[in-house]
Design an enzyme around this catalytic site. Structure first.
Site, PDB file in Angstrom:
ATOM      1  CB  ILE B  91      -0.734   0.110   1.374  1.00 11.56           C
ATOM      2  CG1 ILE B  91      -1.540  -1.573   1.344  1.00 11.56           C
ATOM      3  CG2 ILE B  91      -1.807   1.272   1.267  1.00 11.56           C
ATOM      4  CD1 ILE B  91      -2.190  -1.565   2.786  1.00 11.56           C
ATOM      5  CB  CYS B  92       1.681   3.947  -2.315  1.00 10.13           C
ATOM      6  SG  CYS B  92       2.519   5.389  -2.413  1.00 10.13           S
ATOM      7  CB  ALA B  93      -1.047   5.044   2.730  1.00  5.90           C
TER       8      ALA B  93
END
Lengths: 272, 172
Positions: B91-93
């Site tokens: 996840i890119c967060a």
């Protein structure tokens, strides 16, 4: 923007201790002798004014909070009436917990950090788990233990955040450091206060000095003063404190602790 | 006792006492190294009827250091098709990286990710999905992400705006 993972560097082989023993200011001067003469002049000025010692901290973005925490506790330790100084500090801290809850931090997320800081201050006046009261050596040891040291830094960050969110006088100064845009307290604190490793600027420094009720003087070393003088910026928000002010030394991007002594005292128990 | 164990014990006690927010369920927390939680997005969204699982890995410095969080991809679970979620579950967060803060918890991360999914209008993978997945490290924390801004407004009580950022990254 490049993402880094706060806290990941904690286990790296330290290039520099989190907080070093007190060293002569001349050791810092030596690093500039073959470089910027502006800095050398300013260091000479500090020495001539009696600031002969520096306690260096690791440049990990937490240096302001860590320096302030160390110098704050050391001032309690060195106070003429340690009982008064420690109980005063503990009552300020005790009162900070509801302030944190008021801005929405759950007790769960801050109580371990609180216990760590309050426990260390309490150890100035009552023996800790090792049966000893705090001395400069055990204080240094505690601050070089990443778990203790970073827990204290986190508590001070949360306290800074709570002060920024509850003090309406601060709101006007919440400016994005890169874009210069006005920010609301919530996003300012999310981005520039609560995250580990984010450097402190005037707003954070002022907020923390206010919240801790401690006076802070910062000597700005920038290498640019034509007379080679150093300006001290005071954060004096605590008119009724039992503690000596905390003195910090700023060089671009970094904070260390400034001192009028050039070496740590030998704790009394170790003196034969 | 490690600071992470102390904190996770409290988070677990809280979950057992107060439960988890709607749509979030604790699947397993057998030790203080790896937890699994399931996430469903409620109401009328592009993920209606789907259930996902998040894997949390903690090191001894949690919550000072961020947990490694990813979607489970196995026989039972798939990663949601979302512009910030790679097919391998990474996840890119920003809150899992540079904006991680020790005031976040396992539950608040789940809530944020639930909100990120809830606000998604179109199911699609990140544009560089195949390239990333073929070279990705096993642990998403070993990826260094470069961001472009893209705001979501989650229902998380403590963070008014969480920016979830995406596009290019490089492995380190």
């Amino acid at each position: 923007m490049s993402q880094s993972f706060p806290g990941d560097a904690l286990d790296d082989t330290p290039s520099r201790p989190l907080i070093a023993p007190l060293a002569p200011m001349l050791t810092l001067r030596e690093e500039y002798v073959n470089g910027s003469q502006g800095f050398v002049k300013q260091i000479d000025y500090l020495i001539s004014e009696g600031w002969i010692g520096v306690r260096r901290t690791r440049g990990d973005g937490d240096c302001f909070y860590r320096s302030l925490a160390f110098a704050y506790i050391e001032n309690i330790l060195n106070a003429s009436d340690t009982m008064l100084a420690a109980t005063g500090a503990l009552s300020v801290l005790e009162a900070s917990q509801p302030q944190l809850e008021q801005v929405g931090f759950q007790r769960l997320v801050f109580e371990d950090f609180y216990d760590c800081l309050a426990g260390l201050i309490n150890q100035v006046i009552s023996p800790g788990p090792d049966g000893q009261v705090l001395n400069i050596n055990t204080l240094l040891e505690a601050f070089n233990n990443p778990e203790v040291s970073n827990s204290i830094v986190v508590y001070l960050r949360l306290l800074t955040s709570a002060e920024i969110k509850t003090n309406p006088e601060i709101a006007a100064f919440l400016i994005h450091p890169e874009t210069g845009e006005q920010m609301d307290p919530e996003s300012f604190c999310n981005n520039f206060v609560e995250a580990v490793g984010k450097e402190a600027d005037h707003v954070q420094m002022n907020a923390l000095a206010t919240a801790l009720k401690v006076n802070v003087n910062v000597a700005y070393l920038d290498g640019h003063d034509p007379q080679g003088k150093v300006s001290f910026v005071p954060f004096q928000n605590a008119p009724f404190t039992f503690l000596e002010p905390v003195n910090l030394l700023y060089r671009p991007g970094h904070y260390d602790i400034l001192d009028r002594r050039d070496a740590d005292p030998i704790p009394p128990l170790l003196v034969q | 006792m490690a600071v992470s164990t102390r904190r996770l014990q409290k988070e677990l006690a809280d979950i057992k006492r107060d439960g988890t927010p709607v749509g979030i369920t604790l699947l397993s927390a057998e030790d203080f190294a790896t937890w699994y939680l399931s996430v469903e997005v409620l109401g009328n969204t592009v993920y209606e009827g789907e259930k996902f699982a998040l894997k949390f890995r903690f090191d001894g410095q949690y919550p000072i250091s961020a947990p490694a969080v990813q979607f489970v991809v196995d026989d039972t679970y798939q990663a949601p098709v979302h512009p910030h979620v790679y097919s391998n579950g990474h996840i890119c967060a920003s809150i899992l990286g540079s904006e991680w803060s020790p005031v976040l918890s396992v539950v608040s991360v789940c809530v944020t990710i639930q909100s990120m999914l809830a606000s998604c209008k179109k199911k699609e993978r990140p544009p560089d999905n195949d390239r990333y997945v073929s070279h990705a490290p096993e642990n998403p924390k070993k990826t260094r992400w470069d961001f472009h801004d893209d705001k979501y407004v989650p229902s998380s009580p403590r963070r008014s705006t969480v920016s979830v950022l995406t596009i290019s990254r490089r492995s380190v």
